[in-house]
Design an enzyme around this catalytic site. Structure first.
Site, PDB file in Angstrom:
ATOM      1  N   SER A 134       0.777  -1.139  -0.033  1.00 12.48           N
ATOM      2  CA  SER A 134       0.101   0.026  -0.113  1.00 12.48           C
ATOM      3  C   SER A 134       0.960   1.135  -0.053  1.00 12.48           C
ATOM      4  O   SER A 134       2.087   1.089   0.595  1.00 12.48           O
ATOM      5  CB  SER A 134      -0.688  -0.134   1.410  1.00 12.48           C
ATOM      6  OG  SER A 134      -1.509   1.402   1.237  1.00 12.48           O
ATOM      7  N   TYR A 147      -2.605  -1.300  11.044  1.00 12.30           N
ATOM      8  CA  TYR A 147      -2.581  -1.724   9.547  1.00 12.30           C
ATOM      9  C   TYR A 147      -0.981  -1.191   9.086  1.00 12.30           C
ATOM     10  O   TYR A 147      -0.332  -2.082   8.301  1.00 12.30           O
ATOM     11  CB  TYR A 147      -3.769  -0.949   8.990  1.00 12.30           C
ATOM     12  CG  TYR A 147      -3.637  -1.107   7.353  1.00 12.30           C
ATOM     13  CD1 TYR A 147      -3.996  -2.351   6.829  1.00 12.30           C
ATOM     14  CD2 TYR A 147      -3.199   0.028   6.472  1.00 12.30           C
ATOM     15  CE1 TYR A 147      -3.966  -2.573   5.455  1.00 12.30           C
ATOM     16  CE2 TYR A 147      -3.429  -0.239   4.860  1.00 12.30           C
ATOM     17  CZ  TYR A 147      -3.901  -1.231   4.535  1.00 12.30           C
ATOM     18  OH  TYR A 147      -3.938  -1.524   3.127  1.00 12.30           O
ATOM     19  N   LYS A 151       1.918  -3.523   7.067  1.00 14.22           N
ATOM     20  CA  LYS A 151       2.180  -3.061   5.771  1.00 14.22           C
ATOM     21  C   LYS A 151       3.900  -2.709   5.698  1.00 14.22           C
ATOM     22  O   LYS A 151       4.276  -3.245   4.574  1.00 14.22           O
ATOM     23  CB  LYS A 151       1.344  -2.020   5.012  1.00 14.22           C
ATOM     24  CG  LYS A 151       0.013  -2.665   5.023  1.00 14.22           C
ATOM     25  CD  LYS A 151      -0.222  -3.760   3.956  1.00 14.22           C
ATOM     26  CE  LYS A 151      -1.612  -4.046   3.472  1.00 14.22           C
ATOM     27  NZ  LYS A 151      -1.577  -4.972   2.217  1.00 14.22           N
TER      28      LYS A 151
HETATM   29  N1  LIG Z   1      -8.600  -0.328  -1.167  1.00 13.11           N
HETATM   30  C1  LIG Z   1      -7.585   0.428  -0.879  1.00 13.11           C
HETATM   31  O1  LIG Z   1      -7.819   1.780  -0.880  1.00 13.11           O
HETATM   32  C2  LIG Z   1      -6.205  -0.175  -0.610  1.00 13.11           C
HETATM   33  C3  LIG Z   1      -5.149   0.813  -0.835  1.00 13.11           C
HETATM   34  C4  LIG Z   1      -3.841   0.450  -0.775  1.00 13.11           C
HETATM   35  C5  LIG Z   1      -3.883  -0.968  -0.450  1.00 13.11           C
HETATM   36  N2  LIG Z   1      -4.629  -1.895  -0.342  1.00 13.11           N
HETATM   37  C6  LIG Z   1      -4.352  -3.478  -0.225  1.00 13.11           C
HETATM   38  O2  LIG Z   1      -4.885  -4.027  -1.397  1.00 13.11           O
HETATM   39  C7  LIG Z   1      -5.314  -5.183  -1.034  1.00 13.11           C
HETATM   40  C8  LIG Z   1      -6.730  -5.709  -1.697  1.00 13.11           C
HETATM   41  O3  LIG Z   1      -7.555  -4.699  -1.092  1.00 13.11           O
HETATM   42  P1  LIG Z   1      -9.100  -4.277  -1.434  1.00 13.11           P
HETATM   43  O4  LIG Z   1      -9.254  -2.930  -1.235  1.00 13.11           O
HETATM   44  O5  LIG Z   1      -9.366  -5.173  -2.627  1.00 13.11           O
HETATM   45  O6  LIG Z   1      -9.730  -5.055  -0.287  1.00 13.11           O
HETATM   46  P2  LIG Z   1     -11.369  -5.620  -0.118  1.00 13.11           P
HETATM   47  O7  LIG Z   1     -12.288  -5.056  -1.054  1.00 13.11           O
HETATM   48  O8  LIG Z   1     -11.555  -5.559   1.618  1.00 13.11           O
HETATM   49  O9  LIG Z   1     -10.806  -7.240  -0.340  1.00 13.11           O
HETATM   50  C9  LIG Z   1     -10.078  -7.856   0.590  1.00 13.11           C
HETATM   51  C10 LIG Z   1      -9.891  -9.445   0.334  1.00 13.11           C
HETATM   52  O10 LIG Z   1      -9.037  -9.929   1.426  1.00 13.11           O
HETATM   53  C11 LIG Z   1      -9.456 -11.112   1.925  1.00 13.11           C
HETATM   54  N3  LIG Z   1      -9.257 -11.330   3.251  1.00 13.11           N
HETATM   55  C12 LIG Z   1      -9.542 -10.591   4.243  1.00 13.11           C
HETATM   56  N4  LIG Z   1      -9.286 -11.354   5.324  1.00 13.11           N
HETATM   57  C13 LIG Z   1      -8.741 -12.627   5.070  1.00 13.11           C
HETATM   58  C14 LIG Z   1      -8.434 -13.600   5.738  1.00 13.11           C
HETATM   59  N5  LIG Z   1      -8.414 -13.696   7.283  1.00 13.11           N
HETATM   60  N6  LIG Z   1      -8.410 -15.086   5.198  1.00 13.11           N
HETATM   61  C15 LIG Z   1      -8.440 -14.963   3.717  1.00 13.11           C
HETATM   62  N7  LIG Z   1      -9.036 -13.755   3.149  1.00 13.11           N
HETATM   63  C16 LIG Z   1      -9.066 -12.622   3.630  1.00 13.11           C
HETATM   64  C17 LIG Z   1     -11.092 -10.776   1.605  1.00 13.11           C
HETATM   65  O11 LIG Z   1     -11.726 -12.012   1.550  1.00 13.11           O
HETATM   66  P3  LIG Z   1     -13.459 -12.468   2.173  1.00 13.11           P
HETATM   67  O12 LIG Z   1     -13.949 -11.024   1.934  1.00 13.11           O
HETATM   68  O13 LIG Z   1     -13.730 -13.468   1.490  1.00 13.11           O
HETATM   69  O14 LIG Z   1     -13.259 -12.703   3.708  1.00 13.11           O
HETATM   70  C18 LIG Z   1     -11.249 -10.159   0.382  1.00 13.11           C
HETATM   71  O15 LIG Z   1     -11.266 -10.966  -0.906  1.00 13.11           O
HETATM   72  C19 LIG Z   1      -5.060  -5.393   0.324  1.00 13.11           C
HETATM   73  O16 LIG Z   1      -3.784  -6.083   0.659  1.00 13.11           O
HETATM   74  C20 LIG Z   1      -4.952  -4.020   0.813  1.00 13.11           C
HETATM   75  O17 LIG Z   1      -4.656  -3.802   1.999  1.00 13.11           O
HETATM   76  C21 LIG Z   1      -6.098  -1.309  -0.561  1.00 13.11           C
END
Ligand SMILES: NC(=O)c1ccc[n+]([C@@H]2O[C@H](COP(=O)([O-])OP(=O)(O)OC[C@H]3O[C@@H](n4cnc5c(N)ncnc54)[C@H](OP(=O)(O)O)[C@@H]3O)[C@@H](O)[C@H]2O)c1
Length: 227
Positions: A134, A147, A151
């Site tokens: 991130s 968090y 990271k």
């Molecule tokens: N969105 C942002 O602004 C942002 C910015 C920077 C970085 N990121 C990073 O990008 C990545 C994807 O984020 P996103 O925005 O797509 O998030 P999201 O929509 O919340 O999706 C998160 C995914 O991670 C899975 N997950 C969470 N906890 C888990 C666990 N204990 N075991 C197995 N699976 C788990 C969830 O599965 P279930 O729902 O099936 O539990 C879901 O598929 C993450 O690493 C996040 O930190 C996001």
């Protein structure tokens, strides 16, 4: 050439969009998440393989790798995408449980999958590992310590892995997306990147020419100025 991919966090957001894009190209994908209904929908619509695993359980993480490897035959690309924010609160209010949960999912699961992948990929002297970190690990923010700190740990580990994996011809990329409009955050953010766009950057990186490695992929929505 068809390549195989194991991706975590595939049931929502950036991961789900990455699976859809990879499956529409020349990739065979093993997807995982926790929600069985969302995973079944994805398998049906995108045409990927997959199984539910909870990444907070370290034994489940190791068996995920073995299950995916058996199912795919080999793993050419590992995308450690799963992550979550265990809560926005000031340091004085961060519980040991929040820190442990963040460690397990935001760091340990990716570390274990990298370890298993490197064992396999080093034998073939090829492969690509992408750790979705991130832009928070390029800066910091109040109320994000649980968090942000893990990271940063994943960032530090990825930097070490880049140097070790290079010796066995395995590519490693730290992926640093900025704000993306997904279920990750409780409120809608239409001014942030769309999940499809964030995924497109990851897919493009997998298509990097064979003689090039991308160590860091940092990208943000235009509204973001925390750099
Ligand atoms: N969105 C942002 O602004 C942002 C910015 C920077 C970085 N990121 C990073 O990008 C990545 C994807 O984020 P996103 O925005 O797509 O998030 P999201 O929509 O919340 O999706 C998160 C995914 O991670 C899975 N997950 C969470 N906890 C888990 C666990 N204990 N075991 C197995 N699976 C788990 C969830 O599965 P279930 O729902 O099936 O539990 C879901 O598929 C993450 O690493 C996040 O930190 C996001």
């Amino acid at each position: 050439m068809n390549r195989t991919v194991l991706i975590t966090g595939a049931t929502r957001g950036i991961g789900r969009e990455t699976v859809k894009q990879l499956c529409s190209q020349d990739f065979t994908v093993f997807a995982t998440g926790r929600d069985p209904n969302l995973l079944d929908q994805l398998k049906e619509t995108a045409g990927c393989l997959g199984e539910v695993f909870d990444l907070s359980d370290s034994e489940a993480v190791v068996s995920l790798y073995e299950t995916a490897r058996t199912s795919l035959g080999r793993i050419d690309v590992l995308i450690n995408n799963a992550g979550f924010n265990p809560g926005k609160n000031p340091v004085a209010e961060v519980s040991a449980e929040q820190m442990d949960a963040s460690y397990a999912v935001n760091f340990r699961a990716s570390f274990l999958l990298c370890r298993e992948a490197l064992k396999e990929m080093s034998g073939r002297k090829s492969g690509h590992i992408l750790n979705v970190i991130s832009t928070i690990a390029r800066t910091s923010a109040p109320n994000y310590s649980a968090y942000c700190s893990l990271k940063y740990a994943l960032h530090g580990f990825t930097q070490c892995l880049i140097k070790e994996a290079r010796q066995v011809n395995v590519k490693v990329t730290g992926v640093y997306p900025g704000g993306t409009d997904t279920d990750f955050r409780p409120e809608e953010r239409p001014d942030y990147m769309r999940a499809e766009s964030a995924a497109k950057m990851i897919v493009q990186c997998i298509h990097t020419p064979q003689d090039v490695t991308v160590h860091e992929l940092v990208y943000r929505p235009m509204v973001e100025s925390n750099f």
